[in-house]
Design an enzyme around this catalytic site. Sequence first.
Site, mmCIF file in Angstrom:
data_model
loop_
_atom_site.group_PDB
_atom_site.id
_atom_site.type_symbol
_atom_site.label_atom_id
_atom_site.label_comp_id
_atom_site.label_asym_id
_atom_site.label_seq_id
_atom_site.Cartn_x
_atom_site.Cartn_y
_atom_site.Cartn_z
ATOM 1 N N SER A 254 42.054 43.280 44.319
ATOM 2 C CA SER A 254 41.181 42.547 43.409
ATOM 3 C C SER A 254 40.928 41.103 43.605
ATOM 4 O O SER A 254 42.345 40.699 44.170
ATOM 5 C CB SER A 254 41.505 42.832 42.033
ATOM 6 O OG SER A 254 42.881 42.162 41.464
ATOM 7 N N LYS A 255 40.257 40.416 43.173
ATOM 8 C CA LYS A 255 39.808 38.934 43.200
ATOM 9 C C LYS A 255 41.152 38.328 42.561
ATOM 10 O O LYS A 255 41.439 37.148 42.864
ATOM 11 C CB LYS A 255 38.659 38.815 42.537
ATOM 12 C CG LYS A 255 37.784 37.635 43.543
ATOM 13 C CD LYS A 255 36.397 37.460 42.608
ATOM 14 C CE LYS A 255 35.498 36.967 43.613
ATOM 15 N NZ LYS A 255 34.230 36.973 43.333
ATOM 16 N N ARG A 256 41.546 38.735 41.401
ATOM 17 C CA ARG A 256 42.692 38.231 40.514
ATOM 18 C C ARG A 256 43.699 37.735 41.372
ATOM 19 O O ARG A 256 44.346 36.740 41.074
ATOM 20 C CB ARG A 256 42.871 39.033 39.110
ATOM 21 C CG ARG A 256 42.276 38.173 38.122
ATOM 22 C CD ARG A 256 42.701 39.048 36.659
ATOM 23 N NE ARG A 256 41.645 40.096 37.006
ATOM 24 C CZ ARG A 256 42.101 41.478 36.635
ATOM 25 N NH1 ARG A 256 43.218 41.702 36.084
ATOM 26 N NH2 ARG A 256 40.956 42.518 36.613
ATOM 27 N N GLN A 257 43.883 38.556 42.386
ATOM 28 C CA GLN A 257 45.375 38.350 43.001
ATOM 29 C C GLN A 257 45.223 37.737 44.276
ATOM 30 O O GLN A 257 46.093 37.731 45.375
ATOM 31 C CB GLN A 257 46.032 39.652 43.218
ATOM 32 C CG GLN A 257 46.481 40.293 41.926
ATOM 33 C CD GLN A 257 47.750 41.241 42.119
ATOM 34 O OE1 GLN A 257 48.193 41.246 42.991
ATOM 35 N NE2 GLN A 257 47.699 42.109 41.087
ATOM 36 N N GLY A 258 43.850 37.420 44.974
ATOM 37 C CA GLY A 258 43.643 36.717 46.134
ATOM 38 C C GLY A 258 42.272 36.869 46.519
ATOM 39 O O GLY A 258 41.473 37.403 45.844
#
Length: 478
Positions: A254-258
């Site tokens: 996911s975007k949240r982690q990278g």
Amino acid sequence: MSENRVRFAPSPTGFLHVGGLRTALFNYLFACGTNGKTILRIEDTDQNRKVEGAVENLIESLEWAKIAFDEGPHVGGDYGPYIQSERLDIYKKYANQLLEQNDAYHCFCTEEDLTRMREEQMANKQDARYDGRCRHLSREVVKQKLEAGIPSVIRMKIDHSLEEIVVKDEVRGDVAFKTSQIDDQVLMKSDGYPTYHLANVVDDHLMKITHVIRGEEWLPSTPKHVQLYHYFGWEIPRFAHLPLLLNADRSKLSKRQGDVATEDYRNKGFLPEALINFVALLGWNTSDDQEIFSLDELKEKFSLDRVGKAGAVFDIEKLKWMNQQYIKQIPIEELAKLVQPYLPQQALDIEPDRLTRIIQVVRDYITTLPDINSKLDLFFNDNPTIEDEDLLAKVKEEPSQQVYKCFIEKVGELDELSSENFGQVMKAVQKETGVKGKNLWIPMRIAITLMEHGPDLSSVVDIFGKEKCLQMVRRVLG
Ligand code: GLU
């Protein structure tokens, strides 16, 4: 045997997800390895998700990654148009065929009807699913409602006389889905656009796709597709669902982690060859431990039977390592061109040959292209300083100071200092001061390169020459 034809069928959401890049790559490698054809098809039937410039952006990212297509909106081909929004009449025709065959039906349920249905099902602890209430409307009623202009969609009938639908998958083997769990999928929306499911099946058939290679998130849709192939009486392509991409903590990528967009990696100075190599290993490998593959090698070695089922972790550290390997390997002239946008003005002002020598010295210490900027500080900053406390302490120690004094004396007697005579100077310093090994070399390395670990000392001396080396060493003299 007919030739293999595969497709990459992205929805133009505005960027190329790295998962999409992996799907495109595996399709491309499979086609290249079997003398097949790779087709690019744009699946833009969801008008709400339309993004300006998204198709161009996708194509640009794919071209950057050197994934080439035999057919597609940008290269043409015999099976176009390759953009689904330009094929609406085709889908209409096939939806009508299903209606005529009684394999699909008009559904007049409103958003509110569907919400109420879902709420009731949830209250009764049932799975939320369309209950098929419009399946049984008489022809007469349907005709009246259509004539009255009541908005409707077309849904496919899932054949509940079958208990299960089996999807044959090249990666997962036979996967059975209970028909009781499958919704009567909407095929045509009230805006006249098809849903993904209808458009995808119709196009795969008309474009003579032999292998559908795509992400695992599409596996639950596949039984619906299989049912559609049966209704149309079409040959079913082979399916291969690629394992999920995971974050380091094994949650879904996911975007949240990278970063998840291919262009993020491009903008951050990753080389396409490195990203492709890295992505190729997300769910595929060879039986040995080989990790570095050129694109040609991948084309030769890739096969679907070595694609695994287990989720593949997107390990950014591994990508960085790989990028570093590629930066170390590429011809220096090419690297010099690639790092151009990241160079400080002073670097662009010096003689190109000298600049190339400097780049050669620091290339082993950069992970991504923009890193070059900070590594060049040593060469272009007039007043570079040692920041690290430990290094400062080392410089101040007595033996270090002795070494510096002696070095200044010896170099002062020379006409020039280069990698050629640097070794002799150091030998002489050792002899005179009695300081040797680490105690001799580390202080010298810190004084001249400002680092304990970093570029080759003698190469830096060569670039600096006598005056600059003297200047650097005088600065650390207590
Ligand atoms: N349009 C779908 C996507 O965006 C394609 C899925 C498929 O390949 O069937 O991923």
